[in-house]
Design a protein around this motif. Structure first.
Motif, PDB file in Angstrom:
ATOM      1  N   LEU A   1     -52.135  29.489  11.735  1.00  0.00           N
ATOM      2  CA  LEU A   1     -52.002  29.594  10.288  1.00  0.00           C
ATOM      3  C   LEU A   1     -52.252  28.241   9.633  1.00  0.00           C
ATOM      4  O   LEU A   1     -52.910  28.142   8.602  1.00  0.00           O
ATOM      5  CB  LEU A   1     -50.610  30.115   9.922  1.00  0.00           C
ATOM      6  N   PHE A   2     -51.722  27.187  10.252  1.00  0.00           N
ATOM      7  CA  PHE A   2     -51.935  25.834   9.737  1.00  0.00           C
ATOM      8  C   PHE A   2     -53.424  25.506   9.690  1.00  0.00           C
ATOM      9  O   PHE A   2     -53.930  24.978   8.693  1.00  0.00           O
ATOM     10  CB  PHE A   2     -51.193  24.821  10.612  1.00  0.00           C
ATOM     11  N   ALA A   3     -54.135  25.824  10.771  1.00  0.00           N
ATOM     12  CA  ALA A   3     -55.574  25.541  10.831  1.00  0.00           C
ATOM     13  C   ALA A   3     -56.326  26.320   9.760  1.00  0.00           C
ATOM     14  O   ALA A   3     -57.230  25.782   9.108  1.00  0.00           O
ATOM     15  CB  ALA A   3     -56.113  25.872  12.220  1.00  0.00           C
ATOM     16  N   ARG A   4     -55.963  27.574   9.566  1.00  0.00           N
ATOM     17  CA  ARG A   4     -56.630  28.384   8.540  1.00  0.00           C
ATOM     18  C   ARG A   4     -56.346  27.836   7.147  1.00  0.00           C
ATOM     19  O   ARG A   4     -57.233  27.788   6.296  1.00  0.00           O
ATOM     20  CB  ARG A   4     -56.180  29.850   8.628  1.00  0.00           C
ATOM     21  N   ALA A   5     -55.098  27.406   6.920  1.00  0.00           N
ATOM     22  CA  ALA A   5     -54.720  26.889   5.608  1.00  0.00           C
ATOM     23  C   ALA A   5     -55.508  25.637   5.265  1.00  0.00           C
ATOM     24  O   ALA A   5     -55.931  25.443   4.110  1.00  0.00           O
ATOM     25  CB  ALA A   5     -53.216  26.610   5.559  1.00  0.00           C
ATOM     26  N   TYR A   6     -55.733  24.786   6.262  1.00  0.00           N
ATOM     27  CA  TYR A   6     -56.374  23.509   5.993  1.00  0.00           C
ATOM     28  C   TYR A   6     -57.893  23.547   6.181  1.00  0.00           C
ATOM     29  O   TYR A   6     -58.538  22.508   6.246  1.00  0.00           O
ATOM     30  CB  TYR A   6     -55.717  22.403   6.829  1.00  0.00           C
ATOM     31  N   ARG A   7     -58.437  24.747   6.223  1.00  0.00           N
ATOM     32  CA  ARG A   7     -59.883  24.888   6.033  1.00  0.00           C
ATOM     33  C   ARG A   7     -60.222  24.875   4.542  1.00  0.00           C
ATOM     34  O   ARG A   7     -61.388  24.749   4.173  1.00  0.00           O
ATOM     35  CB  ARG A   7     -60.385  26.189   6.664  1.00  0.00           C
ATOM     36  N   ASP A   8     -59.205  25.040   3.722  1.00  0.00           N
ATOM     37  CA  ASP A   8     -59.373  25.088   2.274  1.00  0.00           C
ATOM     38  C   ASP A   8     -59.263  23.673   1.701  1.00  0.00           C
ATOM     39  O   ASP A   8     -58.264  22.983   1.926  1.00  0.00           O
ATOM     40  CB  ASP A   8     -58.274  25.980   1.669  1.00  0.00           C
ATOM     41  N   PRO A   9     -60.279  23.201   0.959  1.00  0.00           N
ATOM     42  CA  PRO A   9     -60.210  21.856   0.363  1.00  0.00           C
ATOM     43  C   PRO A   9     -59.004  21.668  -0.553  1.00  0.00           C
ATOM     44  O   PRO A   9     -58.512  20.542  -0.704  1.00  0.00           O
ATOM     45  CB  PRO A   9     -61.521  21.765  -0.435  1.00  0.00           C
ATOM     46  N   MET A  10     -58.504  22.756  -1.142  1.00  0.00           N
ATOM     47  CA  MET A  10     -57.342  22.634  -2.023  1.00  0.00           C
ATOM     48  C   MET A  10     -56.113  22.179  -1.239  1.00  0.00           C
ATOM     49  O   MET A  10     -55.270  21.441  -1.758  1.00  0.00           O
ATOM     50  CB  MET A  10     -57.060  23.971  -2.700  1.00  0.00           C
ATOM     51  N   ALA A  11     -55.998  22.617   0.008  1.00  0.00           N
ATOM     52  CA  ALA A  11     -54.869  22.190   0.830  1.00  0.00           C
ATOM     53  C   ALA A  11     -54.947  20.693   1.114  1.00  0.00           C
ATOM     54  O   ALA A  11     -53.935  19.990   1.086  1.00  0.00           O
ATOM     55  CB  ALA A  11     -54.844  22.984   2.140  1.00  0.00           C
ATOM     56  N   TRP A  12     -56.145  20.196   1.373  1.00  0.00           N
ATOM     57  CA  TRP A  12     -56.315  18.758   1.615  1.00  0.00           C
ATOM     58  C   TRP A  12     -56.049  17.962   0.345  1.00  0.00           C
ATOM     59  O   TRP A  12     -55.543  16.829   0.407  1.00  0.00           O
ATOM     60  CB  TRP A  12     -57.716  18.481   2.134  1.00  0.00           C
ATOM     61  N   LEU A  13     -56.395  18.546  -0.794  1.00  0.00           N
ATOM     62  CA  LEU A  13     -56.117  17.858  -2.062  1.00  0.00           C
ATOM     63  C   LEU A  13     -54.620  17.696  -2.272  1.00  0.00           C
ATOM     64  O   LEU A  13     -54.151  16.624  -2.680  1.00  0.00           O
ATOM     65  CB  LEU A  13     -56.738  18.651  -3.226  1.00  0.00           C
ATOM     66  N   THR A  14     -53.846  18.741  -1.985  1.00  0.00           N
ATOM     67  CA  THR A  14     -52.397  18.625  -2.136  1.00  0.00           C
ATOM     68  C   THR A  14     -51.823  17.604  -1.153  1.00  0.00           C
ATOM     69  O   THR A  14     -50.901  16.849  -1.496  1.00  0.00           O
ATOM     70  CB  THR A  14     -51.699  19.980  -1.914  1.00  0.00           C
ATOM     71  N   LEU A  15     -52.375  17.558   0.054  1.00  0.00           N
ATOM     72  CA  LEU A  15     -51.914  16.572   1.032  1.00  0.00           C
ATOM     73  C   LEU A  15     -52.186  15.160   0.527  1.00  0.00           C
ATOM     74  O   LEU A  15     -51.333  14.262   0.661  1.00  0.00           O
ATOM     75  CB  LEU A  15     -52.613  16.801   2.376  1.00  0.00           C
ATOM     76  N   LEU A  16     -53.353  14.957  -0.061  1.00  0.00           N
ATOM     77  CA  LEU A  16     -53.702  13.650  -0.605  1.00  0.00           C
ATOM     78  C   LEU A  16     -52.725  13.231  -1.701  1.00  0.00           C
ATOM     79  O   LEU A  16     -52.222  12.101  -1.706  1.00  0.00           O
ATOM     80  CB  LEU A  16     -55.134  13.673  -1.157  1.00  0.00           C
ATOM     81  N   VAL A  17     -52.437  14.158  -2.620  1.00  0.00           N
ATOM     82  CA  VAL A  17     -51.523  13.841  -3.715  1.00  0.00           C
ATOM     83  C   VAL A  17     -50.110  13.600  -3.184  1.00  0.00           C
ATOM     84  O   VAL A  17     -49.400  12.711  -3.662  1.00  0.00           O
ATOM     85  CB  VAL A  17     -51.537  14.972  -4.771  1.00  0.00           C
ATOM     86  N   ASP A  18     -49.700  14.367  -2.175  1.00  0.00           N
ATOM     87  CA  ASP A  18     -48.370  14.175  -1.598  1.00  0.00           C
ATOM     88  C   ASP A  18     -48.237  12.822  -0.905  1.00  0.00           C
ATOM     89  O   ASP A  18     -47.129  12.272  -0.805  1.00  0.00           O
ATOM     90  CB  ASP A  18     -48.062  15.295  -0.598  1.00  0.00           C
ATOM     91  N   LEU A  19     -49.362  12.285  -0.416  1.00  0.00           N
ATOM     92  CA  LEU A  19     -49.340  10.995   0.279  1.00  0.00           C
ATOM     93  C   LEU A  19     -49.547   9.806  -0.658  1.00  0.00           C
ATOM     94  O   LEU A  19     -49.373   8.649  -0.239  1.00  0.00           O
ATOM     95  CB  LEU A  19     -50.410  10.967   1.369  1.00  0.00           C
ATOM     96  N   LEU A  20     -49.913  10.061  -1.908  1.00  0.00           N
ATOM     97  CA  LEU A  20     -50.133   8.972  -2.862  1.00  0.00           C
ATOM     98  C   LEU A  20     -48.935   8.033  -2.995  1.00  0.00           C
ATOM     99  O   LEU A  20     -49.126   6.816  -3.154  1.00  0.00           O
ATOM    100  CB  LEU A  20     -50.517   9.537  -4.233  1.00  0.00           C
ATOM    101  N   PRO A  21     -47.684   8.539  -2.954  1.00  0.00           N
ATOM    102  CA  PRO A  21     -46.552   7.604  -3.059  1.00  0.00           C
ATOM    103  C   PRO A  21     -46.526   6.523  -1.981  1.00  0.00           C
ATOM    104  O   PRO A  21     -45.910   5.474  -2.189  1.00  0.00           O
ATOM    105  CB  PRO A  21     -45.331   8.532  -2.947  1.00  0.00           C
ATOM    106  N   VAL A  22     -47.185   6.759  -0.841  1.00  0.00           N
ATOM    107  CA  VAL A  22     -47.262   5.707   0.180  1.00  0.00           C
ATOM    108  C   VAL A  22     -47.982   4.484  -0.395  1.00  0.00           C
ATOM    109  O   VAL A  22     -47.595   3.330  -0.152  1.00  0.00           O
ATOM    110  CB  VAL A  22     -47.988   6.221   1.436  1.00  0.00           C
ATOM    111  N   ILE A  23     -49.035   4.742  -1.190  1.00  0.00           N
ATOM    112  CA  ILE A  23     -49.749   3.648  -1.852  1.00  0.00           C
ATOM    113  C   ILE A  23     -48.823   2.910  -2.801  1.00  0.00           C
ATOM    114  O   ILE A  23     -48.822   1.669  -2.864  1.00  0.00           O
ATOM    115  CB  ILE A  23     -50.976   4.199  -2.609  1.00  0.00           C
TER     116      ILE A  23
END
Length: 232
Positions: free
Chosen positions: A9-31
């Motif tokens: 399910l994880f692999a299927r979810a992250y075939r979607d660019p929208m999922a990667w976009l949310t991951l990017l935004v969630d990781l922005l606070p590290v910056i």
């Protein structure tokens, strides 16, 4: 999900660019932590402001159900103001707790529009470039609203009561994450570790929501969990 973590399910979810976009935004606070010197207070304030953004988009989704069924108009006329006041008060109380937890001087804020504005001003002033990070959260929520709610036609299947209660769970999740992060900071005497753990907990929560979203796309999720995924 039949298992706590489903790799397929994880692999299927992250075939979607929208999922990667949310991951990017969630990781922005590290910056923000590494380059702008954010500590726990601005991070917690950012997640509180995110709850307000989620609430605003919940109102938009509730109003959007009218396009699918005009009979929702009288229900929306009651539920939207009720949600706005109730969720607003819930976030106000949450914000007072967080500001007190962080040592903020907003204890004088009274419930209402002016009190909420005081809390928002406090949250925006807790860390440099806070508005940019909030803008990124607004952007990703706007894209999900356009792609999922409008583009995929989710507005046709949204039930107002389920939609109305969906955002509350994420506030409870944030509370638990803050308490856990604070406990780890005290236990190890490493404030930076606690901040990074809080970010990772938020990232993990975002991944869980993306997996729920994938189940919804595949038609396998419950209505309640689908609404929670939308509200995340």
């Amino acid at each position: 999900m039949n298992r706590f973590f489903d790799p397929d399910l994880f692999a299927r979810a992250y075939r979607d660019p929208m999922a990667w976009l949310t991951l990017l935004v969630d990781l922005l606070p590290v910056i923000a932590v590494v380059f702008f010197g954010w500590k726990a207070v601005p991070l917690v304030a950012l997640y509180w402001l995110e709850n307000l953004v989620i609430g605003a988009f919940t109102v938009l989704r509730m109003l959007g159900t009218i396009a699918a069924n005009l009979l929702n108009i009288p229900i929306a006329l009651f539920m939207v103001p009720f949600f706005t006041v109730h969720y607003g008060m819930f976030c106000f109380g949450h914000g007072i707790f967080l500001s007190a937890f962080a040592g903020g001087d907003v204890g004088h804020a009274a419930p209402g529009v002016s009190g909420m504005q005081t809390l928002i001003d406090w949250a925006l002033g807790t860390g440099p470039y806070m508005l940019w990070f909030v803008g990124a959260i607004i952007l990703v929520n706007t894209l999900f609203y356009l792609v999922d709610f409008i583009g995929r036609g989710d507005f046709r299947n949204t039930q107002l009561p389920v939609e109305m209660f969906a955002p509350y769970g994420r506030i409870v999740t944030l509370h638990v994450a803050i308490i856990l992060g604070a406990g780890l900071m005290l236990a190890f005497g490493q404030p930076l570790m606690g901040v990074l753990i809080l970010i990772m907990l938020r990232v993990g929560f975002g991944m869980f929501l993306n997996m729920l979203r994938q189940r919804k796309i595949e038609g396998a999720g419950s209505k309640t969990l689908n609404a929670v995924a939308e509200a995340g």
